[in-house]
Design an enzyme around this catalytic site. Structure first.
Site, PDB file in Angstrom:
ATOM      1  N   LYS A 150       2.113  -3.233   7.296  1.00 47.93           N
ATOM      2  CA  LYS A 150       2.404  -3.278   5.980  1.00 47.93           C
ATOM      3  C   LYS A 150       3.858  -3.004   5.603  1.00 47.93           C
ATOM      4  O   LYS A 150       4.559  -3.731   4.828  1.00 47.93           O
ATOM      5  CB  LYS A 150       1.403  -2.739   4.807  1.00 47.93           C
ATOM      6  CG  LYS A 150       0.097  -3.141   5.218  1.00 47.93           C
ATOM      7  CD  LYS A 150      -0.076  -4.473   4.509  1.00 47.93           C
ATOM      8  CE  LYS A 150      -0.118  -4.552   3.007  1.00 47.93           C
ATOM      9  NZ  LYS A 150      -0.430  -5.995   2.295  1.00 47.93           N
ATOM     10  N   THR A 178       0.850  -1.312  -0.049  1.00 49.94           N
ATOM     11  CA  THR A 178       0.135   0.027  -0.004  1.00 49.94           C
ATOM     12  C   THR A 178       0.948   1.122   0.026  1.00 49.94           C
ATOM     13  O   THR A 178       1.995   1.162   0.549  1.00 49.94           O
ATOM     14  CB  THR A 178      -0.976   0.012   1.384  1.00 49.94           C
ATOM     15  OG1 THR A 178      -1.703   1.178   1.471  1.00 49.94           O
ATOM     16  CG2 THR A 178       0.041  -0.265   2.684  1.00 49.94           C
ATOM     17  N   ASP A 179       0.273   2.334  -0.622  1.00 47.45           N
ATOM     18  CA  ASP A 179       0.946   3.553  -0.402  1.00 47.45           C
ATOM     19  C   ASP A 179       1.112   4.218   0.859  1.00 47.45           C
ATOM     20  O   ASP A 179       1.676   5.111   1.239  1.00 47.45           O
ATOM     21  CB  ASP A 179       0.238   4.713  -1.348  1.00 47.45           C
ATOM     22  CG  ASP A 179      -1.123   4.993  -0.991  1.00 47.45           C
ATOM     23  OD1 ASP A 179      -1.702   4.336  -0.055  1.00 47.45           O
ATOM     24  OD2 ASP A 179      -1.782   5.794  -1.983  1.00 47.45           O
ATOM     25  N   GLU A 180       0.172   3.636   1.989  1.00 45.35           N
ATOM     26  CA  GLU A 180       0.159   4.125   3.272  1.00 45.35           C
ATOM     27  C   GLU A 180       1.297   4.082   4.024  1.00 45.35           C
ATOM     28  O   GLU A 180       1.474   4.678   5.184  1.00 45.35           O
ATOM     29  CB  GLU A 180      -1.058   3.353   4.209  1.00 45.35           C
ATOM     30  CG  GLU A 180      -2.569   3.631   3.386  1.00 45.35           C
ATOM     31  CD  GLU A 180      -3.454   3.654   4.393  1.00 45.35           C
ATOM     32  OE1 GLU A 180      -3.303   3.501   5.604  1.00 45.35           O
ATOM     33  OE2 GLU A 180      -4.644   3.667   3.738  1.00 45.35           O
ATOM     34  N   TYR A 201      -1.894  -0.668  10.778  1.00 44.97           N
ATOM     35  CA  TYR A 201      -2.294  -1.187   9.485  1.00 44.97           C
ATOM     36  C   TYR A 201      -0.853  -0.871   8.611  1.00 44.97           C
ATOM     37  O   TYR A 201      -0.310  -1.967   8.203  1.00 44.97           O
ATOM     38  CB  TYR A 201      -3.558  -0.774   8.919  1.00 44.97           C
ATOM     39  CG  TYR A 201      -3.535  -1.018   7.438  1.00 44.97           C
ATOM     40  CD1 TYR A 201      -3.526  -2.457   6.966  1.00 44.97           C
ATOM     41  CD2 TYR A 201      -3.358  -0.041   6.442  1.00 44.97           C
ATOM     42  CE1 TYR A 201      -3.600  -2.678   5.676  1.00 44.97           C
ATOM     43  CE2 TYR A 201      -3.438  -0.540   4.931  1.00 44.97           C
ATOM     44  CZ  TYR A 201      -3.292  -1.711   4.723  1.00 44.97           C
ATOM     45  OH  TYR A 201      -3.214  -1.890   3.461  1.00 44.97           O
TER      46      TYR A 201
HETATM   47  P1  NAD Z   1      -9.678  -7.308   2.066  1.00 50.26           P
HETATM   48  O1  NAD Z   1      -9.526  -7.143   3.479  1.00 50.26           O
HETATM   49  O2  NAD Z   1     -10.888  -7.239   1.367  1.00 50.26           O
HETATM   50  O3  NAD Z   1      -9.270  -8.736   1.882  1.00 50.26           O
HETATM   51  C1  NAD Z   1      -8.440  -9.575   2.549  1.00 50.26           C
HETATM   52  C2  NAD Z   1      -8.533 -11.026   2.353  1.00 50.26           C
HETATM   53  O4  NAD Z   1      -7.416 -11.649   2.959  1.00 50.26           O
HETATM   54  C3  NAD Z   1      -9.627 -11.558   2.777  1.00 50.26           C
HETATM   55  O5  NAD Z   1     -10.444 -12.439   2.103  1.00 50.26           O
HETATM   56  C4  NAD Z   1      -9.538 -12.243   4.308  1.00 50.26           C
HETATM   57  O6  NAD Z   1     -10.185 -13.360   4.319  1.00 50.26           O
HETATM   58  C5  NAD Z   1      -7.977 -12.776   3.858  1.00 50.26           C
HETATM   59  N1  NAD Z   1      -7.121 -13.024   5.050  1.00 50.26           N
HETATM   60  C6  NAD Z   1      -7.312 -12.128   6.076  1.00 50.26           C
HETATM   61  N2  NAD Z   1      -6.181 -12.764   6.874  1.00 50.26           N
HETATM   62  C7  NAD Z   1      -5.656 -14.137   6.506  1.00 50.26           C
HETATM   63  C8  NAD Z   1      -4.763 -15.050   6.899  1.00 50.26           C
HETATM   64  N3  NAD Z   1      -4.266 -14.955   8.090  1.00 50.26           N
HETATM   65  N4  NAD Z   1      -4.507 -16.322   6.247  1.00 50.26           N
HETATM   66  C9  NAD Z   1      -5.241 -16.236   4.908  1.00 50.26           C
HETATM   67  N5  NAD Z   1      -6.158 -15.214   4.374  1.00 50.26           N
HETATM   68  C10 NAD Z   1      -6.282 -14.168   5.025  1.00 50.26           C
HETATM   69  O7  NAD Z   1      -8.511  -6.590   1.452  1.00 50.26           O
HETATM   70  P2  NAD Z   1      -8.109  -5.961  -0.031  1.00 50.26           P
HETATM   71  O8  NAD Z   1      -8.533  -4.550   0.215  1.00 50.26           O
HETATM   72  O9  NAD Z   1      -8.520  -6.919  -1.007  1.00 50.26           O
HETATM   73  O10 NAD Z   1      -6.669  -5.852  -0.088  1.00 50.26           O
HETATM   74  C11 NAD Z   1      -5.778  -6.936  -0.588  1.00 50.26           C
HETATM   75  C12 NAD Z   1      -4.219  -6.697  -0.393  1.00 50.26           C
HETATM   76  O11 NAD Z   1      -3.904  -5.275  -0.995  1.00 50.26           O
HETATM   77  C13 NAD Z   1      -3.869  -6.264   1.093  1.00 50.26           C
HETATM   78  O12 NAD Z   1      -2.588  -6.712   1.337  1.00 50.26           O
HETATM   79  C14 NAD Z   1      -3.992  -4.753   1.177  1.00 50.26           C
HETATM   80  O13 NAD Z   1      -2.903  -4.321   2.105  1.00 50.26           O
HETATM   81  C15 NAD Z   1      -3.555  -4.387  -0.120  1.00 50.26           C
HETATM   82  N6  NAD Z   1      -4.160  -3.122  -0.884  1.00 50.26           N
HETATM   83  C16 NAD Z   1      -5.398  -2.681  -0.633  1.00 50.26           C
HETATM   84  C17 NAD Z   1      -5.820  -1.434  -1.189  1.00 50.26           C
HETATM   85  C18 NAD Z   1      -7.166  -1.218  -1.177  1.00 50.26           C
HETATM   86  O14 NAD Z   1      -7.551   0.123  -1.396  1.00 50.26           O
HETATM   87  N7  NAD Z   1      -8.175  -1.974  -0.746  1.00 50.26           N
HETATM   88  C19 NAD Z   1      -4.700  -0.547  -2.044  1.00 50.26           C
HETATM   89  C20 NAD Z   1      -3.556  -1.040  -1.679  1.00 50.26           C
HETATM   90  C21 NAD Z   1      -2.978  -1.851  -1.202  1.00 50.26           C
HETATM   91  O1  DAU Z   2      -4.145   3.891   0.135  1.00 50.94           O
HETATM   92  C1  DAU Z   2      -4.332   2.600   0.222  1.00 50.94           C
HETATM   93  C2  DAU Z   2      -5.138   1.953   1.399  1.00 50.94           C
HETATM   94  O2  DAU Z   2      -6.609   2.576   1.003  1.00 50.94           O
HETATM   95  C3  DAU Z   2      -5.263   0.478   1.579  1.00 50.94           C
HETATM   96  O3  DAU Z   2      -3.777  -0.058   1.983  1.00 50.94           O
HETATM   97  C4  DAU Z   2      -6.195   0.247   2.740  1.00 50.94           C
HETATM   98  O4  DAU Z   2      -6.403  -1.361   3.083  1.00 50.94           O
HETATM   99  C5  DAU Z   2      -7.643   0.731   2.378  1.00 50.94           C
HETATM  100  O5  DAU Z   2      -8.391   0.369   3.200  1.00 50.94           O
HETATM  101  C6  DAU Z   2      -7.537   2.182   1.890  1.00 50.94           C
HETATM  102  O6  DAU Z   2      -7.107   2.705   3.319  1.00 50.94           O
HETATM  103  P1  DAU Z   2      -8.219   4.317   3.609  1.00 50.94           P
HETATM  104  O7  DAU Z   2      -7.912   4.282   5.030  1.00 50.94           O
HETATM  105  O8  DAU Z   2      -7.648   5.322   2.851  1.00 50.94           O
HETATM  106  O9  DAU Z   2      -9.364   3.608   3.193  1.00 50.94           O
HETATM  107  P2  DAU Z   2     -10.883   3.993   3.915  1.00 50.94           P
HETATM  108  O10 DAU Z   2     -12.026   3.692   2.788  1.00 50.94           O
HETATM  109  O11 DAU Z   2     -11.021   3.301   5.136  1.00 50.94           O
HETATM  110  O12 DAU Z   2     -11.080   5.530   4.144  1.00 50.94           O
HETATM  111  C7  DAU Z   2     -10.849   6.494   2.947  1.00 50.94           C
HETATM  112  C8  DAU Z   2     -10.885   7.947   3.374  1.00 50.94           C
HETATM  113  O13 DAU Z   2     -12.306   8.250   3.694  1.00 50.94           O
HETATM  114  C9  DAU Z   2      -9.893   8.252   4.586  1.00 50.94           C
HETATM  115  O14 DAU Z   2      -9.537   9.481   4.375  1.00 50.94           O
HETATM  116  C10 DAU Z   2     -10.919   7.980   5.637  1.00 50.94           C
HETATM  117  C11 DAU Z   2     -12.023   8.658   5.294  1.00 50.94           C
HETATM  118  N1  DAU Z   2     -13.508   7.903   5.764  1.00 50.94           N
HETATM  119  C12 DAU Z   2     -13.750   6.657   5.836  1.00 50.94           C
HETATM  120  C13 DAU Z   2     -14.476   5.925   6.433  1.00 50.94           C
HETATM  121  C14 DAU Z   2     -14.712   4.350   6.331  1.00 50.94           C
HETATM  122  C15 DAU Z   2     -14.360   8.862   6.094  1.00 50.94           C
HETATM  123  O15 DAU Z   2     -14.601   9.827   6.135  1.00 50.94           O
HETATM  124  N2  DAU Z   2     -15.641   8.249   6.624  1.00 50.94           N
HETATM  125  C16 DAU Z   2     -15.676   6.754   6.809  1.00 50.94           C
HETATM  126  O16 DAU Z   2     -16.801   6.414   7.455  1.00 50.94           O
END
Ligand code: NAD
Ligand code: DAU
Length: 349
Positions: A159, A130-132, A155
């Site tokens: 990562k 992630t970019d975080e 989180y």
């Molecule tokens: P998600 O939470 O939707 O899915 C995570 C999956 O991993 C789930 O199916 C869960 O059951 C599985 N999991 C969790 N713990 C586990 C374990 N111990 N063993 C096996 N499986 C397990 O997450 P996502 O949004 O699909 O993110 C996937 C990946 O991409 C993550 O590594 C996250 O850090 C990264 N990522 C997400 C975003 C985003 O915006 N969602 C952006 C950048 C990077």
């Molecule tokens: O940047 C990549 C990341 O993006 C991933 O690594 C994470 O897995 C993914 O969950 C996401 O993280 P964020 O914290 O940016 O996503 P989230 O959807 O939780 O929140 C997006 C923005 O919106 C953040 O600034 C917080 C805000 N927010 C979020 C929620 C859930 C609100 O204002 N209200 C809300 O109810």
């Protein structure tokens, strides 16, 4: 290719597997390992399982389980790993960090150790991050691959730790790794705790739309299929040991994005324009809330020819349509009874 996908029942993993088998030129086998936490739903891929019985296998397992994961590598002769599995929600990590440390750090370490023991057989270990990890930007500047790590939440710190381990296994043991650090994804199958699906579903139900702080935090949004294509490009053509930043070139303040969703819902449901915006409610800010994320994706563009393709308005419209067309999915992933049923179905997990 015998491709181990971890976390394939979550949001991005589901889209990745679906995209590989239906839209890309993938001819190998996919072994999807997922622990089925609250965020994992094996029903996401039931149709894929039926349509591609020779190419898709689901194994319910925890990546922290050493014996089980080693057995998966051996039974399926794994040569390529695409590691998505993680605890992914920042707010949950603030309330209860334990699972983040276990899965994101120890789970990744476990996979690296298993891969190291089979190094001669491993073609690629791709780590999805992630970019975080880079922390927060001010009003200017972009995250580059060389930006120092400065994670703010449990989180992002977990990562960051996993990223360092992956790089160390390349430097120390020569494991053929690649990494991607991506911005915020959106699209179908995202668990409705994250901003976009939460806002869509609350807006449909005319519930308050909770915007943290003043709504001026900025995220860089990327449609999930564009991310899937980037990951596949890196696995196929990325140079071993390299990191690629992936972003949507689409910075938006949270409030602007929420207003866009509101207007999309008004249009879709035939409400008078502006009606849904009345549901916006400013709430207490997230502790340690990063102000701004923005990706410089020049490296993946120059080296691999990848650019994002989905324009935000079209992507949001498609996402609203998907959530409106899949109310059963929404009810099931939000239902405690469903989680109990899953646990019984996969009693071995
Ligand atoms: P998600 O939470 O939707 O899915 C995570 C999956 O991993 C789930 O199916 C869960 O059951 C599985 N999991 C969790 N713990 C586990 C374990 N111990 N063993 C096996 N499986 C397990 O997450 P996502 O949004 O699909 O993110 C996937 C990946 O991409 C993550 O590594 C996250 O850090 C990264 N990522 C997400 C975003 C985003 O915006 N969602 C952006 C950048 C990077
Ligand atoms: O940047 C990549 C990341 O993006 C991933 O690594 C994470 O897995 C993914 O969950 C996401 O993280 P964020 O914290 O940016 O996503 P989230 O959807 O939780 O929140 C997006 C923005 O919106 C953040 O600034 C917080 C805000 N927010 C979020 C929620 C859930 C609100 O204002 N209200 C809300 O109810």
């Amino acid at each position: 290719m015998n491709l181990l996908v971890t976390g394939g029942c979550g949001f991005i993993g589901t889209n990745f597997i679906r995209w590989l088998l239906t839209a890309a030129d993938f001819t190998g086998k996919i072994i999807n390992v997922d622990r089925l936490t609250y965020a994992g739903n094996p029903e996401n891929l039931t149709d894929i399982e039926k349509k591609f019985p020779n190419q898709y296998i689901f194994v319910p397992a925890d990546i922290c389980d050493k014996d089980k994961m080693a057995a998966v590598f051996d039974a399926h002769d794994i040569d390529t790993i695409c590691h998505f599995a993680a605890e992914s929600h920042v707010d949950r990590s603030i309330v209860a960090p334990d699972d983040f440390i276990n899965t994101n750090i120890l789970g990744t370490f476990n996979l690296l150790e298993i891969a190291r023991a089979r190094k001669a057989r491993i073609e690629r270990f791709h780590h999805v991050s992630t970019d975080e990890v880079y922390g927060s930007l001010g009003q200017n500047g972009y995250f580059k691959e060389t930006t120092p790590y400065r994670p703010s939440s449990p989180y992002s710190a977990s990562k960051a730790a996993s990223d360092h381990l992956v790089r160390a296994y390349h430097a120390t043991y020569g494991l053929p790794v690649t990494l991607s650090n991506c911005s915020n994804n959106y699209g179908p199958y995202q668990f409705p705790e994250k901003l976009i699906p939460l806002m869509i579903l609350n807006a449909v139900d005319e519930k308050p739309l909770p915007v943290y702080g003043n709504g001026k935090n900025v995220r860089d949004w990327l449609y999930v299929d564009d991310h899937c294509r980037a990951v596949w490009d890196i696995i196929q053509q990325g140079s071993v040991g390299e990191t690629y930043n992936v972003g949507g070139n689409c910075e938006l303040e949270n409030l602007t994005l929420v207003e866009m969703i509101c207007d999309g819902i008004d249009k879709k449901l035939g409400r008078s324009i502006g009606k849904t915006r009345d549901l916006i409610t400013f709430v207490k800010d997230r502790p340690g809330h990063d102000l701004r994320y923005a990706i410089d994706a020049a490296k993946i563009k120059t080296d691999l020819g990848w650019t994002p393709e989905t324009e935000i308005k079209a992507g949001i419209a498609a996402t609203i349509d998907w959530y409106l067309e899949n109310p059963t999915w929404v009810t099931r992933v939000k239902s405690g009874a469903y989680r109990e049923w899953i646990a019984r179905q996969y009693a071995t997990v």
